[in-house]
Design an enzyme around this catalytic site. Structure first.
Site, PDB file in Angstrom:
ATOM      1  N   HIS A 166      -2.300  -5.494   1.501  1.00 51.14           N
ATOM      2  CA  HIS A 166      -2.929  -6.695   0.947  1.00 51.14           C
ATOM      3  C   HIS A 166      -2.388  -7.457   0.392  1.00 51.14           C
ATOM      4  O   HIS A 166      -1.542  -8.327  -0.124  1.00 51.14           O
ATOM      5  CB  HIS A 166      -3.691  -4.808  -0.010  1.00 51.14           C
ATOM      6  CG  HIS A 166      -5.074  -6.470  -0.336  1.00 51.14           C
ATOM      7  ND1 HIS A 166      -6.420  -6.685  -0.002  1.00 51.14           N
ATOM      8  CD2 HIS A 166      -4.859  -7.565  -1.579  1.00 51.14           C
ATOM      9  CE1 HIS A 166      -6.561  -7.754  -0.657  1.00 51.14           C
ATOM     10  NE2 HIS A 166      -6.091  -7.749  -1.743  1.00 51.14           N
TER      11      HIS A 166
ATOM     12  N   ASN B  38      -1.910   0.165   7.159  1.00 48.93           N
ATOM     13  CA  ASN B  38      -1.315  -1.484   7.767  1.00 48.93           C
ATOM     14  C   ASN B  38      -0.547  -2.168   6.737  1.00 48.93           C
ATOM     15  O   ASN B  38       0.044  -3.394   6.755  1.00 48.93           O
ATOM     16  CB  ASN B  38      -2.724  -2.397   7.901  1.00 48.93           C
ATOM     17  CG  ASN B  38      -3.622  -2.985   7.110  1.00 48.93           C
ATOM     18  OD1 ASN B  38      -3.895  -2.391   5.873  1.00 48.93           O
ATOM     19  ND2 ASN B  38      -4.457  -3.742   7.252  1.00 48.93           N
TER      20      ASN B  38
ATOM     21  N   GLU C  24      -9.229 -11.010  -8.047  1.00 53.13           N
ATOM     22  CA  GLU C  24      -8.171 -10.196  -8.014  1.00 53.13           C
ATOM     23  C   GLU C  24      -7.292  -9.622  -8.657  1.00 53.13           C
ATOM     24  O   GLU C  24      -6.539  -8.490  -9.342  1.00 53.13           O
ATOM     25  CB  GLU C  24      -7.376  -9.889  -6.527  1.00 53.13           C
ATOM     26  CG  GLU C  24      -8.950  -8.706  -5.135  1.00 53.13           C
ATOM     27  CD  GLU C  24      -8.392  -9.198  -3.872  1.00 53.13           C
ATOM     28  OE1 GLU C  24      -8.729  -8.920  -2.996  1.00 53.13           O
ATOM     29  OE2 GLU C  24      -6.997  -9.683  -3.805  1.00 53.13           O
TER      30      GLU C  24
ATOM     31  N   TYR D 102     -11.779  -2.877  -3.639  1.00 54.28           N
ATOM     32  CA  TYR D 102     -13.234  -3.077  -2.243  1.00 54.28           C
ATOM     33  C   TYR D 102     -14.162  -2.698  -2.172  1.00 54.28           C
ATOM     34  O   TYR D 102     -14.743  -3.098  -1.263  1.00 54.28           O
ATOM     35  CB  TYR D 102     -11.653  -2.165  -1.629  1.00 54.28           C
ATOM     36  CG  TYR D 102     -10.729  -1.948  -0.446  1.00 54.28           C
ATOM     37  CD1 TYR D 102     -10.194  -3.237   0.217  1.00 54.28           C
ATOM     38  CD2 TYR D 102      -9.363  -1.103  -0.632  1.00 54.28           C
ATOM     39  CE1 TYR D 102      -9.115  -3.303   0.503  1.00 54.28           C
ATOM     40  CE2 TYR D 102      -7.948  -1.480   0.043  1.00 54.28           C
ATOM     41  CZ  TYR D 102      -8.406  -2.789   0.263  1.00 54.28           C
ATOM     42  OH  TYR D 102      -6.837  -3.001   1.186  1.00 54.28           O
TER      43      TYR D 102
ATOM     44  N   LYS E   1       0.322  -1.372   0.210  1.00 50.68           N
ATOM     45  CA  LYS E   1      -0.227   0.502   0.663  1.00 50.68           C
ATOM     46  C   LYS E   1       1.030   1.422   0.286  1.00 50.68           C
ATOM     47  O   LYS E   1       1.939   1.022   0.486  1.00 50.68           O
ATOM     48  CB  LYS E   1      -1.040  -0.174   1.002  1.00 50.68           C
ATOM     49  CG  LYS E   1      -1.455  -1.398   1.583  1.00 50.68           C
ATOM     50  CD  LYS E   1      -2.815  -1.434   2.586  1.00 50.68           C
ATOM     51  CE  LYS E   1      -4.316  -2.656   2.307  1.00 50.68           C
ATOM     52  NZ  LYS E   1      -4.921  -2.777   3.156  1.00 50.68           N
TER      53      LYS E   1
HETATM   54  P1  DAT Z   1      -7.736  -7.534   5.145  1.00 49.98           P
HETATM   55  O1  DAT Z   1      -6.929  -6.454   4.444  1.00 49.98           O
HETATM   56  O2  DAT Z   1      -7.149  -8.214   6.222  1.00 49.98           O
HETATM   57  O3  DAT Z   1      -8.242  -8.596   4.099  1.00 49.98           O
HETATM   58  P2  DAT Z   1      -9.771  -6.798   5.164  1.00 49.98           P
HETATM   59  O4  DAT Z   1     -10.197  -6.591   4.137  1.00 49.98           O
HETATM   60  O5  DAT Z   1     -11.618  -7.117   6.704  1.00 49.98           O
HETATM   61  O6  DAT Z   1      -8.507  -6.891   5.635  1.00 49.98           O
HETATM   62  O7  DAT Z   1     -10.668  -4.629   4.929  1.00 49.98           O
HETATM   63  C1  DAT Z   1      -9.084  -3.973   4.119  1.00 49.98           C
HETATM   64  C2  DAT Z   1      -8.942  -2.618   4.838  1.00 49.98           C
HETATM   65  O8  DAT Z   1      -9.600  -2.102   4.747  1.00 49.98           O
HETATM   66  C3  DAT Z   1      -7.908  -3.426   5.986  1.00 49.98           C
HETATM   67  O9  DAT Z   1      -6.105  -3.953   4.905  1.00 49.98           O
HETATM   68  C4  DAT Z   1      -7.872  -1.896   6.510  1.00 49.98           C
HETATM   69  C5  DAT Z   1      -8.909  -1.360   6.475  1.00 49.98           C
HETATM   70  N1  DAT Z   1     -10.146  -1.392   7.043  1.00 49.98           N
HETATM   71  C6  DAT Z   1     -10.642  -2.873   7.301  1.00 49.98           C
HETATM   72  N2  DAT Z   1     -11.833  -2.273   9.182  1.00 49.98           N
HETATM   73  C7  DAT Z   1     -10.636  -1.513   9.537  1.00 49.98           C
HETATM   74  C8  DAT Z   1     -11.244  -0.532   9.966  1.00 49.98           C
HETATM   75  N3  DAT Z   1     -12.469  -0.937  10.805  1.00 49.98           N
HETATM   76  N4  DAT Z   1     -11.242   1.036  10.378  1.00 49.98           N
HETATM   77  C9  DAT Z   1     -10.279   1.101   9.453  1.00 49.98           C
HETATM   78  N5  DAT Z   1      -9.842   0.240   8.495  1.00 49.98           N
HETATM   79  C10 DAT Z   1     -10.548  -1.021   8.479  1.00 49.98           C
HETATM   80 MG    MG Z   2      -9.352  -8.325   2.168  1.00 47.19          MG
END
Ligand code: DAT
Ligand code: MG
Length: 148
Positions: free
Chosen positions: A115, A112, A126, A49, A9
């Protein structure tokens, strides 16, 4: 062999973590079959997303994800999707084990740094979204030392 979509990212790029993240996947024994650094348009990131579009953090997530270039990669190997997720660590860095990429290099869920696809189905979707041009088929000289 499985393939997974891994993306560094904008914060991972800005913080100079491209080499570290690539190194971990290489050293694990996975094979890089596609890679590019670029800044996709907002609509593209919203498509990536799309399943999170109803979340309160969606707008902030998209702003963050288009704030700079990302590194898009496809890594190939046995159980690459699940193992790749393990290597990244839990979504929230505070839940990520030390030794994982998120556990070792970041603090907040909204920054974080990486991805990874969460299932074989989403990996395939994807990879198609991010690499419509296709991936590179090549034979790694290490393969017989990594797989029996
Ligand atoms: P991952 O990236 O582990 O697959 P995800 O698909 O649930 O997790 O979410 C995508 C991204 O969205 C994640 O890397 C960071 C952001 N995100 C997820 N939950 C969040 C939250 N509660 N607050 C802020 N950002 C969040
Ligand atoms: Mg995800």
């Amino acid at each position: 062999m499985e393939r997974t979509y891994i993306m560094i990212k904008p914060d991972g790029v800005q913080r100079g973590l491209i080499g570290e993240i690539v190194k971990r996947f290489e050293q694990k024994g996975y094979k890089l079959v596609a890679m590019k650094l670029w800044s996709p348009p907002r609509e593209f990131m919203e498509k990536h997303y799309a399943d999170l579009s109803s979340k309160g953090f969606f707008a902030g997530l998209i702003n963050y994800m288009v704030s700079g270039p990302v590194v898009s990669m496809v890594w190939e190997g046995a159980n690459a999707v699940l193992e790749g997720r393990k290597m990244l660590g839990a979504t929230k860095p505070s839940d990520s084990a030390m030794g994982t990429i998120r556990g070792d290099f970041c603090v907040e869920v909204g920054r974080n740094i990486c991805h990874g696809s969460d299932s074989v189905e989403s990996a395939n979707a994807e990879i198609e979204l991010w690499f419509p041009e296709g991936i590179s088929e090549w034979e790694s000289c290490e393969s017989t030392w990594i797989y029996e």
